[in-house]
Design a protein around this motif. Structure first.
Motif: not given
Length: 367
Positions: A175-179, A308-317, A321-333
């Motif tokens: 059910q993640h918003r970016h699934i 995985a962290d784009a879904l779990q949003e708990r590990y990587f910094g 300033r460039r992204y709206t969420s941890r998920s968005e940044h980790n999707q790019v990565r």
């Protein structure tokens, strides 16, 4: 960490400065004239301390993923490196002789300062050769170290484990918003992983553990590689994984925050040729022959971890300033690692020839 002072806009809040100043005076007998954020590390919080008489120190709030004993590991290894003539940051013990200091939920350590700069991306083959030569000297020196590490970091490059975690994340976060964006990328990562043969079993050696390019400190001109920094990850590991991790970072000239990343064979050749010049006398053939496969494997492993962290949003910094969420940044990565994997795989025959030439002085028959 990047050994450059961060953007002045990231000024420390007065309360945080006061907290750090009190800790320094109480535990290290130091009264800093200035405290600044240092670098953009994903794991530890790092600060530059400017003292009297133009002296500088580095202070780190160490992420709790690292046990306190990691600081004893750093002390042991850096003493060994320095005794053999290699430049290295050195741990500064507290007033009581402790390698680190616990304050509430945070663990702190102090290190010596080495004047220099580090980079998110290499500028070209000359810097790549410097980095390769330095890593080769680092590994060659540490072949003589006997040490039982407090932080064994078991499973850090457990690629199959990270792929399992990605599958679990897909099931647990349906059910993640970016699934809708993440699921196709995750499937592409899993499909790519299925094409990879297993890495050969090789001897565990003492390694840095995270030899990405911004963990190499260059002199202030950016020309000469001085030393490796961020030493929390020291430990025993197959050298092939260390080299694969280095090459996936150094040869991705687009950087980790680009979704359309590439792979530079020119950087790879300069790096591996310089590395081989320092290590070919002792590195086993099975180790150097696996460098290209290990690089491709680490690309997929890291893509899986970021995805995985784009879904779990708990590990990587992440960079707010460039992204709206941890998920968005980790999707790019994750997309960038997958893109670089494709570029590396497409050029793998040429890369294998480069490795063969670097370690033996001649190309494979028919090349």
């Amino acid at each position: 960490m990047l050994w450059v002072v961060s953007d002045p806009a990231e000024t420390l809040p007065p309360a945080r400065k006061a907290e750090i100043a009190r800790l320094l005076g109480e535990h290290f007998g130091v009264m800093p004239q200035q405290i600044s954020r240092l670098g953009r590390g994903l794991i530890n919080q790092t600060f530059l301390l400017e003292l009297a008489d133009d002296q500088r120190r580095v202070l780190q709030a160490v992420n709790p993923i690292f046990p306190p004993g990691v600081n004893e590991d750093i002390d042991k290894v850096t003493i060994f490196l320095a005794s053999r003539g290699l430049a290295t940051p050195r741990l500064i013990r507290s007033r009581t002789g402790a390698a680190s200091v616990a304050e509430g939920a945070e663990t702190w350590r102090m290190l010596t300062w080495i004047e220099g700069v580090s980079f998110d991306m290499l500028s070209g083959p000359s810097q790549a050769a410097e980095a390769g030569s330095l890593l080769g000297r680092f590994h060659s020196t540490l072949t003589g170290l006997q040490h039982d590490f407090h932080n064994p970091r078991l499973g850090v490059h457990d690629t199959s484990g990270h792929l399992r975690n990605l599958r679990h994340a897909l099931r647990a976060h349906e059910q993640h918003r970016h699934i809708g964006k993440i699921r196709p990328m995750a499937q592409a990562i899993l499909d790519a992983a299925a094409t990879l043969p297993a890495l050969p079993e090789t001897t565990d050696r003492v390694v840095h553990g995270d030899p990405k390019i911004n963990n190499i400190l260059f002199d202030p001109s950016g020309v000469k590689a001085l030393c490796l920094v961020d030493l929390d990850t020291l430990g025993h590991m197959p050298l092939t994984l260390e080299l694969g991790d280095a090459m996936r970072s150094w040869c991705n000239v687009s950087g980790e925050d680009s979704a359309d990343a590439c792979f530079s064979a020119e950087i790879f050749e300069a790096s591996i040729t310089a590395y081989a010049a320092e290590t070919r006398d002792w590195l086993a053939e099975a180790e150097w022959r696996a460098i290209v496969l290990a690089t491709r494997t680490i690309f997929i492993e890291l893509a899986a971890r970021f995805c995985a962290d784009a879904l779990q949003e708990r590990y990587f910094g992440w960079d707010p300033r460039r992204y709206t969420s941890r998920s968005e940044h980790n999707q790019v990565r994750a997309a960038g690692q997958l893109s670089a994997f494709g570029a590396c795989s497409a050029d793998s025959a040429r890369l294998e020839e480069i490795v063969q030439s670097a370690f033996t002085g001649h190309l494979p028959c028919g090349a």
